[in-house]
Design a protein around this motif. Structure first.
Motif, PDB file in Angstrom:
ATOM      1  N   LEU A  99     -11.883  47.160 -13.708  1.00  0.00           N
ATOM      2  CA  LEU A  99     -11.326  46.619 -12.474  1.00  0.00           C
ATOM      3  C   LEU A  99     -12.177  45.557 -11.797  1.00  0.00           C
ATOM      4  CD1 LEU A  99      -9.971  49.921 -10.885  1.00  0.00           C
ATOM      5  CD2 LEU A  99      -8.702  48.191 -12.157  1.00  0.00           C
ATOM      6  N   LEU A 100     -13.464  45.520 -12.110  1.00  0.00           N
ATOM      7  CA  LEU A 100     -14.337  44.576 -11.433  1.00  0.00           C
ATOM      8  C   LEU A 100     -14.966  43.580 -12.394  1.00  0.00           C
ATOM      9  CD1 LEU A 100     -15.736  43.719  -8.779  1.00  0.00           C
ATOM     10  CD2 LEU A 100     -17.531  45.352  -9.324  1.00  0.00           C
ATOM     11  N   TYR A 101     -15.720  44.081 -13.361  1.00  0.00           N
ATOM     12  CA  TYR A 101     -16.488  43.192 -14.220  1.00  0.00           C
ATOM     13  C   TYR A 101     -15.623  42.377 -15.166  1.00  0.00           C
ATOM     14  CZ  TYR A 101     -20.221  46.172 -12.514  1.00  0.00           C
ATOM     15  OH  TYR A 101     -21.075  46.870 -11.715  1.00  0.00           O
ATOM     16  N   LEU A 102     -14.599  42.977 -15.747  1.00  0.00           N
ATOM     17  CA  LEU A 102     -13.739  42.254 -16.677  1.00  0.00           C
ATOM     18  C   LEU A 102     -13.012  41.102 -15.988  1.00  0.00           C
ATOM     19  CD1 LEU A 102     -12.749  42.094 -19.608  1.00  0.00           C
ATOM     20  CD2 LEU A 102     -10.891  43.619 -18.966  1.00  0.00           C
ATOM     21  N   PRO A 103     -12.301  41.348 -14.882  1.00  0.00           N
ATOM     22  CA  PRO A 103     -11.653  40.215 -14.209  1.00  0.00           C
ATOM     23  C   PRO A 103     -12.673  39.179 -13.722  1.00  0.00           C
ATOM     24  CG  PRO A 103     -10.771  42.276 -13.393  1.00  0.00           C
ATOM     25  CD  PRO A 103     -11.939  42.616 -14.264  1.00  0.00           C
ATOM     26  N   LEU A 104     -13.823  39.652 -13.278  1.00  0.00           N
ATOM     27  CA  LEU A 104     -14.862  38.743 -12.792  1.00  0.00           C
ATOM     28  C   LEU A 104     -15.348  37.812 -13.897  1.00  0.00           C
ATOM     29  CD1 LEU A 104     -16.223  38.463 -10.006  1.00  0.00           C
ATOM     30  CD2 LEU A 104     -18.051  39.902 -10.859  1.00  0.00           C
ATOM     31  N   SER A 105     -15.367  38.300 -15.141  1.00  0.00           N
ATOM     32  CA  SER A 105     -15.861  37.488 -16.259  1.00  0.00           C
ATOM     33  C   SER A 105     -14.930  36.321 -16.592  1.00  0.00           C
ATOM     34  CB  SER A 105     -16.071  38.355 -17.495  1.00  0.00           C
ATOM     35  OG  SER A 105     -14.834  38.783 -18.024  1.00  0.00           O
ATOM     36  N   TYR A 106     -13.669  36.403 -16.155  1.00  0.00           N
ATOM     37  CA  TYR A 106     -12.720  35.320 -16.421  1.00  0.00           C
ATOM     38  C   TYR A 106     -12.716  34.239 -15.341  1.00  0.00           C
ATOM     39  CZ  TYR A 106     -10.772  38.054 -20.212  1.00  0.00           C
ATOM     40  OH  TYR A 106     -10.613  38.747 -21.382  1.00  0.00           O
ATOM     41  N   LEU A 107     -13.347  34.521 -14.225  1.00  0.00           N
ATOM     42  CA  LEU A 107     -13.389  33.549 -13.137  1.00  0.00           C
ATOM     43  C   LEU A 107     -14.424  32.457 -13.428  1.00  0.00           C
ATOM     44  CD1 LEU A 107     -13.364  35.905 -10.022  1.00  0.00           C
ATOM     45  CD2 LEU A 107     -11.472  34.550 -10.903  1.00  0.00           C
ATOM     46  N   PRO A 108     -14.259  31.286 -12.825  1.00  0.00           N
ATOM     47  CA  PRO A 108     -15.313  30.266 -12.948  1.00  0.00           C
ATOM     48  C   PRO A 108     -16.632  30.803 -12.393  1.00  0.00           C
ATOM     49  CG  PRO A 108     -13.323  29.352 -11.958  1.00  0.00           C
ATOM     50  CD  PRO A 108     -13.118  30.827 -12.040  1.00  0.00           C
ATOM     51  N   SER A 109     -17.729  30.384 -12.985  1.00  0.00           N
ATOM     52  CA  SER A 109     -19.040  30.900 -12.607  1.00  0.00           C
ATOM     53  C   SER A 109     -19.330  30.760 -11.122  1.00  0.00           C
ATOM     54  CB  SER A 109     -20.144  30.194 -13.398  1.00  0.00           C
ATOM     55  OG  SER A 109     -20.008  30.488 -14.759  1.00  0.00           O
ATOM     56  N   ALA A 110     -18.958  29.631 -10.542  1.00  0.00           N
ATOM     57  CA  ALA A 110     -19.241  29.407  -9.118  1.00  0.00           C
ATOM     58  C   ALA A 110     -18.530  30.438  -8.254  1.00  0.00           C
ATOM     59  CB  ALA A 110     -18.820  27.993  -8.715  1.00  0.00           C
ATOM     60  N   SER A 112     -17.397  33.532  -9.289  1.00  0.00           N
ATOM     61  CA  SER A 112     -17.936  34.877  -9.548  1.00  0.00           C
ATOM     62  C   SER A 112     -19.320  35.027  -8.894  1.00  0.00           C
ATOM     63  CB  SER A 112     -17.995  35.176 -11.038  1.00  0.00           C
ATOM     64  OG  SER A 112     -18.886  34.328 -11.690  1.00  0.00           O
ATOM     65  N   ASP A 113     -20.107  33.970  -8.877  1.00  0.00           N
ATOM     66  CA  ASP A 113     -21.415  34.023  -8.204  1.00  0.00           C
ATOM     67  C   ASP A 113     -21.241  34.258  -6.710  1.00  0.00           C
ATOM     68  OD1 ASP A 113     -22.616  33.552 -10.613  1.00  0.00           O
ATOM     69  OD2 ASP A 113     -23.151  31.460 -10.185  1.00  0.00           O
ATOM     70  N   ALA A 114     -20.241  33.615  -6.121  1.00  0.00           N
ATOM     71  CA  ALA A 114     -19.998  33.770  -4.690  1.00  0.00           C
ATOM     72  C   ALA A 114     -19.561  35.193  -4.367  1.00  0.00           C
ATOM     73  CB  ALA A 114     -18.945  32.778  -4.228  1.00  0.00           C
ATOM     74  N   LEU A 115     -18.728  35.783  -5.255  1.00  0.00           N
ATOM     75  CA  LEU A 115     -18.269  37.161  -5.027  1.00  0.00           C
ATOM     76  C   LEU A 115     -19.410  38.142  -5.228  1.00  0.00           C
ATOM     77  CD1 LEU A 115     -14.819  37.032  -6.799  1.00  0.00           C
ATOM     78  CD2 LEU A 115     -15.249  37.138  -4.357  1.00  0.00           C
TER      79      LEU A 115
END
Length: 115
Positions: A99-110, A112-115
């Motif tokens: 629920l957290l890490y997998l979806p986060l890995s698909y986001l642009p780095s900038a 995911s870093d902000a989140l």
């Protein structure tokens, strides 16, 4: 994973979330971080501040409350990867990984870093 494909080796990545183990035990981690902190030069300690270490250890204790003790979630992924005719490339074990890490890995780095 991709590099090994040329050699006929199928590699599956198992990405577990945060599970209760000896490695993730907040008390053990806290002791280790305090021991490392004591070895740091005064300049580095001053840069981070004492509150950094205190807040970090408190966050570890908070995270441990939400982690699972059910390691079969990880071993089931391992079993499937080893015994399946067509194993998945990636396995995520645990609610936090799914629920957290997998979806986060698909986001642009900038982002995911902000989140």
């Amino acid at each position: 994973r991709i590099e090994m494909h040329n050699f006929g080796v199928k590699v599956c990545v198992i990405e577990p979330g945060y599970f209760k183990t000896t490695i993730t035990n907040a008390e053990n981690l806290g002791k280790n971080f305090h021991a490392c902190w004591e070895k740091l030069p005064a300049e580095i300690k001053a840069s981070y501040g004492e509150s950094y270490l205190r807040d970090f250890v408190a966050t570890l204790k908070l995270l441990q409350k939400g982690c699972s003790a059910n390691l079969s979630l990880v071993t089931n992924c391992m079993e499937h990867a080893l015994t399946s005719l067509h194993p998945c490339s990636r396995y995520s074990a645990g609610w936090d990984a799914k629920l957290l890490y997998l979806p986060l890995s698909y986001l642009p780095s900038a982002l995911s870093d902000a989140l």
